[in-house]
Design a protein around this motif. Structure first.
Motif, PDB file in Angstrom:
ATOM      1  N   THR A   1      10.772 -30.581 -18.058  1.00 42.57           N
ATOM      2  CA  THR A   1      11.378 -30.764 -16.886  1.00 42.57           C
ATOM      3  C   THR A   1      10.880 -29.355 -15.768  1.00 42.57           C
ATOM      4  O   THR A   1      10.660 -29.780 -14.688  1.00 42.57           O
ATOM      5  N   LEU A   2      10.754 -28.478 -16.391  1.00 42.84           N
ATOM      6  CA  LEU A   2      10.886 -26.976 -15.430  1.00 42.84           C
ATOM      7  C   LEU A   2       9.171 -27.047 -14.894  1.00 42.84           C
ATOM      8  O   LEU A   2       8.937 -26.908 -13.690  1.00 42.84           O
ATOM      9  N   ASP A   3       8.200 -27.594 -15.802  1.00 42.56           N
ATOM     10  CA  ASP A   3       6.910 -27.837 -15.511  1.00 42.56           C
ATOM     11  C   ASP A   3       6.651 -28.877 -14.344  1.00 42.56           C
ATOM     12  O   ASP A   3       5.958 -28.639 -13.250  1.00 42.56           O
ATOM     13  N   ILE A   4       7.301 -29.982 -14.662  1.00 40.69           N
ATOM     14  CA  ILE A   4       7.148 -31.028 -13.735  1.00 40.69           C
ATOM     15  C   ILE A   4       7.656 -30.643 -12.142  1.00 40.69           C
ATOM     16  O   ILE A   4       7.422 -31.145 -11.084  1.00 40.69           O
ATOM     17  N   CYS A   5       9.067 -29.952 -12.010  1.00 39.95           N
ATOM     18  CA  CYS A   5       9.510 -29.518 -10.985  1.00 39.95           C
ATOM     19  C   CYS A   5       8.302 -28.715 -10.162  1.00 39.95           C
ATOM     20  O   CYS A   5       8.251 -28.765  -8.967  1.00 39.95           O
ATOM     21  N   GLN A   6       7.569 -27.864 -10.867  1.00 38.01           N
ATOM     22  CA  GLN A   6       6.354 -26.929 -10.185  1.00 38.01           C
ATOM     23  C   GLN A   6       5.369 -28.019  -9.681  1.00 38.01           C
ATOM     24  O   GLN A   6       5.043 -27.921  -8.642  1.00 38.01           O
TER      25      GLN A   6
ATOM     26  N   PRO B   1      25.280 -25.630 -15.478  1.00 37.72           N
ATOM     27  CA  PRO B   1      25.337 -26.421 -16.774  1.00 37.72           C
ATOM     28  C   PRO B   1      24.062 -27.233 -17.179  1.00 37.72           C
ATOM     29  O   PRO B   1      23.542 -27.055 -18.245  1.00 37.72           O
ATOM     30  N   LEU B   2      23.510 -27.980 -16.199  1.00 34.78           N
ATOM     31  CA  LEU B   2      22.346 -28.652 -16.442  1.00 34.78           C
ATOM     32  C   LEU B   2      21.189 -27.614 -16.643  1.00 34.78           C
ATOM     33  O   LEU B   2      20.345 -27.845 -17.236  1.00 34.78           O
ATOM     34  N   LEU B   3      20.952 -26.659 -15.572  1.00 33.65           N
ATOM     35  CA  LEU B   3      20.100 -25.722 -15.834  1.00 33.65           C
ATOM     36  C   LEU B   3      19.997 -24.822 -17.108  1.00 33.65           C
ATOM     37  O   LEU B   3      19.068 -24.724 -17.747  1.00 33.65           O
ATOM     38  N   SER B   4      21.285 -24.574 -17.334  1.00 33.78           N
ATOM     39  CA  SER B   4      21.633 -23.877 -18.802  1.00 33.78           C
ATOM     40  C   SER B   4      21.166 -24.749 -19.944  1.00 33.78           C
ATOM     41  O   SER B   4      20.454 -24.251 -20.966  1.00 33.78           O
ATOM     42  N   GLU B   5      21.275 -26.167 -19.969  1.00 32.84           N
ATOM     43  CA  GLU B   5      21.027 -27.183 -20.913  1.00 32.84           C
ATOM     44  C   GLU B   5      19.411 -27.024 -21.018  1.00 32.84           C
ATOM     45  O   GLU B   5      18.671 -27.276 -22.211  1.00 32.84           O
ATOM     46  N   ILE B   6      18.814 -27.017 -19.958  1.00 30.41           N
ATOM     47  CA  ILE B   6      17.203 -27.391 -20.062  1.00 30.41           C
ATOM     48  C   ILE B   6      16.584 -25.849 -20.525  1.00 30.41           C
ATOM     49  O   ILE B   6      15.563 -26.005 -21.460  1.00 30.41           O
ATOM     50  N   ILE B   7      17.348 -24.813 -20.191  1.00 30.09           N
ATOM     51  CA  ILE B   7      16.565 -23.494 -20.583  1.00 30.09           C
ATOM     52  C   ILE B   7      17.027 -23.286 -22.192  1.00 30.09           C
ATOM     53  O   ILE B   7      16.109 -22.981 -22.929  1.00 30.09           O
TER      54      ILE B   7
ATOM     55  N   ILE C   1      15.452 -36.456 -24.797  1.00 28.59           N
ATOM     56  CA  ILE C   1      16.302 -35.113 -24.529  1.00 28.59           C
ATOM     57  C   ILE C   1      15.182 -34.106 -24.812  1.00 28.59           C
ATOM     58  O   ILE C   1      14.915 -33.193 -23.706  1.00 28.59           O
ATOM     59  N   SER C   2      14.657 -34.252 -25.891  1.00 30.70           N
ATOM     60  CA  SER C   2      13.496 -33.266 -26.324  1.00 30.70           C
ATOM     61  C   SER C   2      12.439 -33.149 -25.175  1.00 30.70           C
ATOM     62  O   SER C   2      12.190 -32.101 -24.741  1.00 30.70           O
ATOM     63  N   LEU C   3      12.047 -34.233 -24.885  1.00 30.06           N
ATOM     64  CA  LEU C   3      10.643 -34.424 -23.973  1.00 30.06           C
ATOM     65  C   LEU C   3      11.237 -33.755 -22.405  1.00 30.06           C
ATOM     66  O   LEU C   3      10.641 -32.945 -21.818  1.00 30.06           O
ATOM     67  N   LEU C   4      12.511 -34.011 -22.080  1.00 34.40           N
ATOM     68  CA  LEU C   4      12.882 -33.676 -20.927  1.00 34.40           C
ATOM     69  C   LEU C   4      12.989 -32.120 -20.827  1.00 34.40           C
ATOM     70  O   LEU C   4      12.861 -31.339 -19.860  1.00 34.40           O
ATOM     71  N   LYS C   5      13.769 -31.532 -22.032  1.00 27.86           N
ATOM     72  CA  LYS C   5      13.853 -30.160 -22.104  1.00 27.86           C
ATOM     73  C   LYS C   5      12.572 -29.354 -22.184  1.00 27.86           C
ATOM     74  O   LYS C   5      12.376 -28.204 -21.703  1.00 27.86           O
TER      75      LYS C   5
ATOM     76  N   MET D   1      16.629 -30.262  -8.374  1.00 25.80           N
ATOM     77  CA  MET D   1      15.477 -30.765  -8.686  1.00 25.80           C
ATOM     78  C   MET D   1      15.371 -31.511 -10.319  1.00 25.80           C
ATOM     79  O   MET D   1      14.511 -32.293 -10.522  1.00 25.80           O
ATOM     80  N   ILE D   2      16.182 -30.806 -11.030  1.00 24.88           N
ATOM     81  CA  ILE D   2      15.725 -30.940 -12.395  1.00 24.88           C
ATOM     82  C   ILE D   2      16.552 -32.473 -12.553  1.00 24.88           C
ATOM     83  O   ILE D   2      15.968 -33.440 -13.106  1.00 24.88           O
ATOM     84  N   GLN D   3      17.695 -32.916 -11.643  1.00 21.83           N
ATOM     85  CA  GLN D   3      18.132 -34.103 -11.720  1.00 21.83           C
ATOM     86  C   GLN D   3      17.084 -35.226 -11.396  1.00 21.83           C
ATOM     87  O   GLN D   3      17.235 -36.394 -11.809  1.00 21.83           O
ATOM     88  N   GLN D   4      16.422 -34.701 -10.130  1.00 20.68           N
ATOM     89  CA  GLN D   4      15.238 -35.604  -9.758  1.00 20.68           C
ATOM     90  C   GLN D   4      14.135 -36.038 -10.738  1.00 20.68           C
ATOM     91  O   GLN D   4      13.924 -37.124 -11.161  1.00 20.68           O
ATOM     92  N   VAL D   5      13.884 -35.063 -11.666  1.00 19.38           N
ATOM     93  CA  VAL D   5      12.974 -35.405 -12.559  1.00 19.38           C
ATOM     94  C   VAL D   5      13.423 -36.276 -13.538  1.00 19.38           C
ATOM     95  O   VAL D   5      12.876 -37.162 -14.464  1.00 19.38           O
ATOM     96  N   ILE D   6      14.918 -36.144 -14.234  1.00 20.04           N
ATOM     97  CA  ILE D   6      15.435 -36.977 -15.125  1.00 20.04           C
ATOM     98  C   ILE D   6      15.345 -38.295 -14.645  1.00 20.04           C
ATOM     99  O   ILE D   6      15.076 -39.276 -15.403  1.00 20.04           O
ATOM    100  N   ASN D   7      15.721 -38.426 -13.312  1.00 18.23           N
ATOM    101  CA  ASN D   7      15.574 -39.777 -12.697  1.00 18.23           C
ATOM    102  C   ASN D   7      14.364 -40.491 -12.838  1.00 18.23           C
ATOM    103  O   ASN D   7      14.019 -41.652 -13.269  1.00 18.23           O
TER     104      ASN D   7
END
Length: 359
Positions: A209-214, A352-358, A202-206, A179-185
């Motif tokens: 991203t989790l809110d947009i996933c919801q 790694p991607l989830l770790s980076e976002i969190i 990067i700051s905006l995505l961090k 899901m995170i990858q889709q939001v980045i795209n």
């Protein structure tokens, strides 16, 4: 008049810009005629009312200039009042704004459709070797903050067959990463996002991203079954519990999705919400704060305008306000969600991607 031949003002001989009040004139004589008639001024000629009206001498006698305008056929009845002109300018402004807002909606919908796989068919190929959920060989990793979920009451299993509380964790970690990858795209498809410095991106995505996933998960939520229908997979909050999430997060999460789904949003409203979350100038370390702030305001106004036009009263009356309240709830959910992810497992074992976002 031959094509390409310069047009000449019938009143003063200056270069004409077109037909104004029924006569080919320059901008100067057009404005003079309108002002003279609108103000109702009575000019008098100090000479014999036969002054020459040329480009050089047109300002010397207003009475003769006005008379020549009338002699050439300029019509008083074609002049709009100041109020009518104001209304026309306002209408043009509204039309331009409506065009810009529609262009923004088109860009966001195209970005969403190109990057969001509502059938989750790509997720089927996402596992390393296509194993079913929960059988990944790597160490268990925490679930996505977007980890979906469902029935509010968890069934009580038999005493002797208690499920492994982390059995869904690897699967949710995969789903979240997908899901995170889709939001980045999605973000990269938006020109206004691509034009920002990479650190701001990067700051905006961090931050979002989790809110947009919801918000994206809500598009596949079925309020009748309280389940997220992701293609061949169907998730409930029970699955969230099996990934290690606690009821203090899962119950408000389910309530949030039920409330958002009840509003019966259109695709345009879902994508505008996603863009509002993405372009949030409040995140730390943002360089182009003003640019991001202005774009978020443009998105918010477009959302408000879309709701006003597309949702008839009385249902549409408080829709925008309800959405803003739900976005506030989403922030609270994210805080609890992040807390639980960090509690479920050590950050180092996440994807790694989830770790980076969190982080």
């Amino acid at each position: 008049m031959e094509p390409g031949e310069e047009k000449v003002c019938a009143v003063c001989g200056d270069r004409a810009t077109g037909y104004h009040f029924h006569v080919m004139t320059c901008e100067g004589c057009k404005g003079f005629f309108r002002r003279s008639i609108n103000k109702g001024v009575r000019f008098t000629c100090p000479f014999a009312r036969s002054c020459p009206v040329t480009k050089a001498k047109r300002r010397q006698c207003q009475a003769c200039r006005l008379q020549k305008c009338l002699d050439m056929g300029m019509r008083k009845d074609m002049i709009m009042s100041e109020e009518a002109l104001r209304q026309r300018r306002a209408l043009r402004g509204q039309r331009r704004l409506a065009r810009e807002q529609q262009e923004l909606i088109d860009i966001l919908i195209a970005a969403h459709q190109r990057t969001f796989d509502s059938s989750f068919s790509q997720f089927m190929h996402y596992w390393v070797s296509g194993e079913p959920p929960g059988t990944r060989p790597y160490p268990q990793s925490p679930p996505a903050p977007d980890a979906p979920a469902a029935p509010l009451q968890l069934d009580c299993p038999d005493e002797d067959v208690l499920p492994d509380v982390f059995s869904m964790l690897p699967h949710f970690a995969d789903l979240s990463t997908f899901m995170i990858q889709q939001v980045i795209n999605f973000a990269k498809e938006i020109p206004a996002f691509r034009s920002l410095p990479i650190d701001d991106q990067i700051s905006l995505l961090k931050g979002a991203t989790l809110d947009i996933c919801q918000i994206q998960f809500n598009t596949v939520f079925n309020p009748e079954t309280n389940a997220w229908e992701c293609g061949q997979h169907c998730y409930t909050i029970q699955d969230g519990a099996l990934a290690g999430f606690q009821q203090i997060y899962l119950e408000p999460l389910l309530k949030f999705h039920i409330s958002l789904k009840k509003l019966q949003l259109h695709e345009a409203e879902y994508v505008l919400l996603q863009a509002m979350l993405l372009f949030s100038p409040d995140h730390a370390d943002i360089a182009q704060r003003n640019v991001i702030d202005q774009f978020q305001e443009k998105v918010a106004l477009t959302l408000k305008s879309y709701i006003d036009h597309q949702h008839p009263m009385p249902e549409g009356r408080f829709l925008y306000a309800k959405l803003l309240l739900l976005l506030t709830e989403l922030q609270t959910l994210k805080v609890e969600n992040t807390r639980q992810i960090l509690h479920i497992q050590d950050l180092s074992s996440m994807t790694p991607l989830l770790s980076e976002i969190i982080s």
